[in-house]
Design a protein around this motif. Structure first.
Motif, PDB file in Angstrom:
ATOM      1  N   ALA A 135     -74.617  38.883  45.931  1.00  0.00           N
ATOM      2  CA  ALA A 135     -73.542  39.078  46.378  1.00  0.00           C
ATOM      3  C   ALA A 135     -72.596  38.075  45.466  1.00  0.00           C
ATOM      4  CB  ALA A 135     -73.417  38.579  47.875  1.00  0.00           C
ATOM      5  N   LEU A 136     -72.899  36.892  45.427  1.00  0.00           N
ATOM      6  CA  LEU A 136     -72.087  36.001  44.496  1.00  0.00           C
ATOM      7  C   LEU A 136     -71.882  36.300  43.157  1.00  0.00           C
ATOM      8  CD1 LEU A 136     -73.668  32.490  45.920  1.00  0.00           C
ATOM      9  CD2 LEU A 136     -71.604  33.848  46.971  1.00  0.00           C
ATOM     10  N   LEU A 137     -72.945  37.060  42.578  1.00  0.00           N
ATOM     11  CA  LEU A 137     -72.838  37.368  41.424  1.00  0.00           C
ATOM     12  C   LEU A 137     -72.270  38.802  40.917  1.00  0.00           C
ATOM     13  CD1 LEU A 137     -75.835  35.457  40.012  1.00  0.00           C
ATOM     14  CD2 LEU A 137     -73.404  34.765  39.858  1.00  0.00           C
ATOM     15  N   ALA A 138     -71.883  39.495  41.896  1.00  0.00           N
ATOM     16  CA  ALA A 138     -71.709  40.974  42.109  1.00  0.00           C
ATOM     17  C   ALA A 138     -70.512  41.137  41.049  1.00  0.00           C
ATOM     18  CB  ALA A 138     -71.455  41.410  43.200  1.00  0.00           C
ATOM     19  N   ASP A 139     -69.719  40.272  40.818  1.00  0.00           N
ATOM     20  CA  ASP A 139     -68.394  40.690  40.173  1.00  0.00           C
ATOM     21  C   ASP A 139     -68.744  40.491  38.621  1.00  0.00           C
ATOM     22  OD1 ASP A 139     -67.101  41.648  42.354  1.00  0.00           O
ATOM     23  OD2 ASP A 139     -66.035  39.879  42.840  1.00  0.00           O
ATOM     24  N   LEU A 140     -69.836  39.609  38.311  1.00  0.00           N
ATOM     25  CA  LEU A 140     -69.988  39.460  36.977  1.00  0.00           C
ATOM     26  C   LEU A 140     -70.927  40.684  36.091  1.00  0.00           C
ATOM     27  CD1 LEU A 140     -70.929  35.758  36.949  1.00  0.00           C
ATOM     28  CD2 LEU A 140     -68.867  36.869  36.333  1.00  0.00           C
ATOM     29  N   SER A 141     -70.531  41.148  35.369  1.00  0.00           N
ATOM     30  CA  SER A 141     -71.375  41.874  34.239  1.00  0.00           C
ATOM     31  C   SER A 141     -72.909  41.406  34.087  1.00  0.00           C
ATOM     32  CB  SER A 141     -70.688  42.635  33.101  1.00  0.00           C
ATOM     33  OG  SER A 141     -70.558  41.297  32.215  1.00  0.00           O
ATOM     34  N   PRO A 142     -73.762  41.991  33.842  1.00  0.00           N
ATOM     35  CA  PRO A 142     -74.998  41.681  33.379  1.00  0.00           C
ATOM     36  C   PRO A 142     -74.676  40.576  32.163  1.00  0.00           C
ATOM     37  CG  PRO A 142     -75.409  43.921  33.876  1.00  0.00           C
ATOM     38  CD  PRO A 142     -73.858  43.783  33.861  1.00  0.00           C
ATOM     39  N   ARG A 143     -73.976  41.082  31.227  1.00  0.00           N
ATOM     40  CA  ARG A 143     -73.775  40.162  29.933  1.00  0.00           C
ATOM     41  C   ARG A 143     -73.159  38.736  30.496  1.00  0.00           C
ATOM     42  NH1 ARG A 143     -69.870  41.071  24.703  1.00  0.00           N
ATOM     43  NH2 ARG A 143     -69.972  38.907  23.709  1.00  0.00           N
ATOM     44  N   GLN A 144     -72.096  38.974  31.473  1.00  0.00           N
ATOM     45  CA  GLN A 144     -71.483  37.640  31.752  1.00  0.00           C
ATOM     46  C   GLN A 144     -72.499  36.634  32.595  1.00  0.00           C
ATOM     47  OE1 GLN A 144     -68.434  39.694  34.218  1.00  0.00           O
ATOM     48  NE2 GLN A 144     -66.617  38.960  32.606  1.00  0.00           N
ATOM     49  N   GLN A 145     -73.185  37.652  33.148  1.00  0.00           N
ATOM     50  CA  GLN A 145     -74.384  36.704  34.120  1.00  0.00           C
ATOM     51  C   GLN A 145     -75.173  36.022  33.099  1.00  0.00           C
ATOM     52  OE1 GLN A 145     -76.570  38.750  37.171  1.00  0.00           O
ATOM     53  NE2 GLN A 145     -74.688  39.881  37.850  1.00  0.00           N
ATOM     54  N   ARG A 146     -75.601  36.713  32.019  1.00  0.00           N
ATOM     55  CA  ARG A 146     -76.575  35.997  30.900  1.00  0.00           C
ATOM     56  C   ARG A 146     -75.789  34.750  30.273  1.00  0.00           C
ATOM     57  NH1 ARG A 146     -77.588  41.419  29.917  1.00  0.00           N
ATOM     58  NH2 ARG A 146     -76.418  41.413  28.116  1.00  0.00           N
ATOM     59  N   GLU A 147     -74.538  35.082  29.947  1.00  0.00           N
ATOM     60  CA  GLU A 147     -73.687  34.081  29.336  1.00  0.00           C
ATOM     61  C   GLU A 147     -73.310  32.781  30.357  1.00  0.00           C
ATOM     62  OE1 GLU A 147     -70.115  36.182  28.318  1.00  0.00           O
ATOM     63  OE2 GLU A 147     -70.888  36.853  26.659  1.00  0.00           O
ATOM     64  N   PHE A 148     -73.253  33.217  31.567  1.00  0.00           N
ATOM     65  CA  PHE A 148     -73.126  32.112  32.702  1.00  0.00           C
ATOM     66  C   PHE A 148     -74.662  31.154  32.809  1.00  0.00           C
ATOM     67  CE2 PHE A 148     -73.714  30.639  36.984  1.00  0.00           C
ATOM     68  CZ  PHE A 148     -72.518  29.960  37.059  1.00  0.00           C
ATOM     69  N   ALA A 149     -75.686  32.046  32.628  1.00  0.00           N
ATOM     70  CA  ALA A 149     -76.825  31.388  32.786  1.00  0.00           C
ATOM     71  C   ALA A 149     -77.200  30.559  31.516  1.00  0.00           C
ATOM     72  CB  ALA A 149     -77.983  32.312  32.750  1.00  0.00           C
ATOM     73  N   ALA A 150     -76.604  30.960  30.367  1.00  0.00           N
ATOM     74  CA  ALA A 150     -76.809  29.893  29.006  1.00  0.00           C
ATOM     75  C   ALA A 150     -76.038  28.822  29.213  1.00  0.00           C
ATOM     76  CB  ALA A 150     -76.359  30.877  27.883  1.00  0.00           C
ATOM     77  N   VAL A 151     -74.826  28.912  29.697  1.00  0.00           N
ATOM     78  CA  VAL A 151     -73.968  27.950  29.732  1.00  0.00           C
ATOM     79  C   VAL A 151     -74.233  26.845  30.798  1.00  0.00           C
ATOM     80  CG1 VAL A 151     -71.465  27.023  30.778  1.00  0.00           C
ATOM     81  CG2 VAL A 151     -71.850  29.143  29.072  1.00  0.00           C
ATOM     82  N   ALA A 152     -74.929  27.360  32.054  1.00  0.00           N
ATOM     83  CA  ALA A 152     -75.420  26.643  33.126  1.00  0.00           C
ATOM     84  C   ALA A 152     -76.898  25.760  32.474  1.00  0.00           C
ATOM     85  CB  ALA A 152     -75.778  27.281  34.091  1.00  0.00           C
ATOM     86  N   ASP A 153     -77.371  26.455  31.621  1.00  0.00           N
ATOM     87  CA  ASP A 153     -78.600  25.617  31.051  1.00  0.00           C
ATOM     88  C   ASP A 153     -78.169  24.440  30.367  1.00  0.00           C
ATOM     89  OD1 ASP A 153     -80.517  27.209  32.178  1.00  0.00           O
ATOM     90  OD2 ASP A 153     -80.656  28.449  30.636  1.00  0.00           O
ATOM     91  N   ARG A 154     -77.180  24.693  29.530  1.00  0.00           N
ATOM     92  CA  ARG A 154     -76.545  23.486  28.552  1.00  0.00           C
ATOM     93  C   ARG A 154     -75.845  22.660  29.673  1.00  0.00           C
ATOM     94  NH1 ARG A 154     -73.179  26.237  24.035  1.00  0.00           N
ATOM     95  NH2 ARG A 154     -73.154  23.910  23.103  1.00  0.00           N
ATOM     96  N   ILE A 155     -75.253  22.917  30.377  1.00  0.00           N
ATOM     97  CA  ILE A 155     -74.845  21.717  31.307  1.00  0.00           C
ATOM     98  C   ILE A 155     -75.826  21.091  32.141  1.00  0.00           C
ATOM     99  CG2 ILE A 155     -73.254  21.493  33.402  1.00  0.00           C
ATOM    100  CD1 ILE A 155     -71.434  23.835  32.412  1.00  0.00           C
ATOM    101  N   ILE A 156     -76.583  21.709  32.523  1.00  0.00           N
ATOM    102  CA  ILE A 156     -77.831  21.039  33.206  1.00  0.00           C
ATOM    103  C   ILE A 156     -78.610  20.282  32.275  1.00  0.00           C
ATOM    104  CG2 ILE A 156     -80.180  21.499  34.513  1.00  0.00           C
ATOM    105  CD1 ILE A 156     -78.868  24.057  35.454  1.00  0.00           C
ATOM    106  N   ALA A 157     -78.778  20.561  31.190  1.00  0.00           N
ATOM    107  CA  ALA A 157     -79.510  19.768  30.123  1.00  0.00           C
ATOM    108  C   ALA A 157     -78.611  18.542  29.778  1.00  0.00           C
ATOM    109  CB  ALA A 157     -79.547  20.526  28.490  1.00  0.00           C
ATOM    110  N   SER A 158     -77.284  18.680  29.678  1.00  0.00           N
ATOM    111  CA  SER A 158     -76.213  17.602  29.506  1.00  0.00           C
ATOM    112  C   SER A 158     -76.386  16.727  30.711  1.00  0.00           C
ATOM    113  CB  SER A 158     -74.807  18.023  29.365  1.00  0.00           C
ATOM    114  OG  SER A 158     -74.579  18.741  28.008  1.00  0.00           O
ATOM    115  N   MET A 159     -76.538  17.165  32.128  1.00  0.00           N
ATOM    116  CA  MET A 159     -76.707  16.253  33.027  1.00  0.00           C
ATOM    117  C   MET A 159     -77.952  15.354  32.934  1.00  0.00           C
ATOM    118  SD  MET A 159     -75.641  18.789  36.278  1.00  0.00           S
ATOM    119  CE  MET A 159     -73.863  19.696  36.347  1.00  0.00           C
ATOM    120  N   ALA A 160     -78.924  15.931  32.763  1.00  0.00           N
ATOM    121  CA  ALA A 160     -80.039  15.268  32.525  1.00  0.00           C
ATOM    122  C   ALA A 160     -80.234  14.242  31.571  1.00  0.00           C
ATOM    123  CB  ALA A 160     -81.495  16.415  32.066  1.00  0.00           C
ATOM    124  N   ASP A 161     -79.318  14.685  30.300  1.00  0.00           N
ATOM    125  CA  ASP A 161     -79.371  13.487  29.333  1.00  0.00           C
ATOM    126  C   ASP A 161     -78.557  12.557  29.893  1.00  0.00           C
ATOM    127  OD1 ASP A 161     -80.779  15.151  27.573  1.00  0.00           O
ATOM    128  OD2 ASP A 161     -78.905  15.747  26.659  1.00  0.00           O
TER     129      ASP A 161
END
Length: 166
Positions: free
Chosen positions: A126-152
């Motif tokens: 429901a929360l990600l329904a408006d994102l295309s599969p590509r946008q979901q993959r891109e969002f996941a990649a950005v989220a992973d980078r932000i999470i890594a920055s937070m851990a750092d």
């Protein structure tokens, strides 16, 4: 209603605006998770987050959960007590540190986690329904980078090191 007071000019950067958006995202996701997962599954939000953390990360001690979840130790302690009472977690051993007391999901905990999966999937869809599969993959990649920055940042902050522009 009064208009919001703008941030000082030297603070109103694109990074600042993105940080505010990230804070909103982190806050607003709690509503759908509570209504769509926690309430129907009979767990508190912190209990759900602990179950998810243990399912995703493996054995964790209370202080690990405090750091990962960013909530007070007392809240994590209460959630662990409730999960232990339900039989959803059990003690684990850390072969490298005898004093460390990690926990892990018990078989009943894994069963509960699997029971929660359809509700988690429904909220995610429901929360990600408006994102295309590509946008979901891109969002996941950005989220992973932000999470890594937070851990750092957390690691450096605990070591007394300042990151970013000085």
């Amino acid at each position: 209603m009064d208009a919001p007071v703008p941030a000082p000019e030297n603070v109103e950067t694109e990074s600042y605006r993105l940080l505010v958006q990230l804070l909103k995202l982190g806050s607003f996701v709690n509503g759908p998770m509570k209504d769509g997962v926690c309430d129907p599954c009979g767990v508190s939000q912190i209990e759900m987050k602990v179950l998810m953390a243990l399912a995703g990360e493996g054995d964790l001690a209370g202080h690990d959960l405090v750091e990962i979840m960013g909530v007070p130790a007392m809240n994590v302690s209460r959630a662990l007590a409730a999960l232990r009472e339900h039989g959803w977690i059990e003690g684990a051993r850390d072969p490298d540190n005898r004093r460390r007391r990690p926990v892990r999901l018990s078989e009943a905990g894994w069963t509960k986690y699997r029971e929660m999966m359809p509700a988690l999937e429904q909220v995610a869809s429901a929360l990600l329904a408006d994102l295309s599969p590509r946008q979901q993959r891109e969002f996941a990649a950005v989220a992973d980078r932000i999470i890594a920055s937070m851990a750092d940042w957390i690691t450096a902050h605990h070591a007394g090191v300042k990151l970013g522009p000085q």
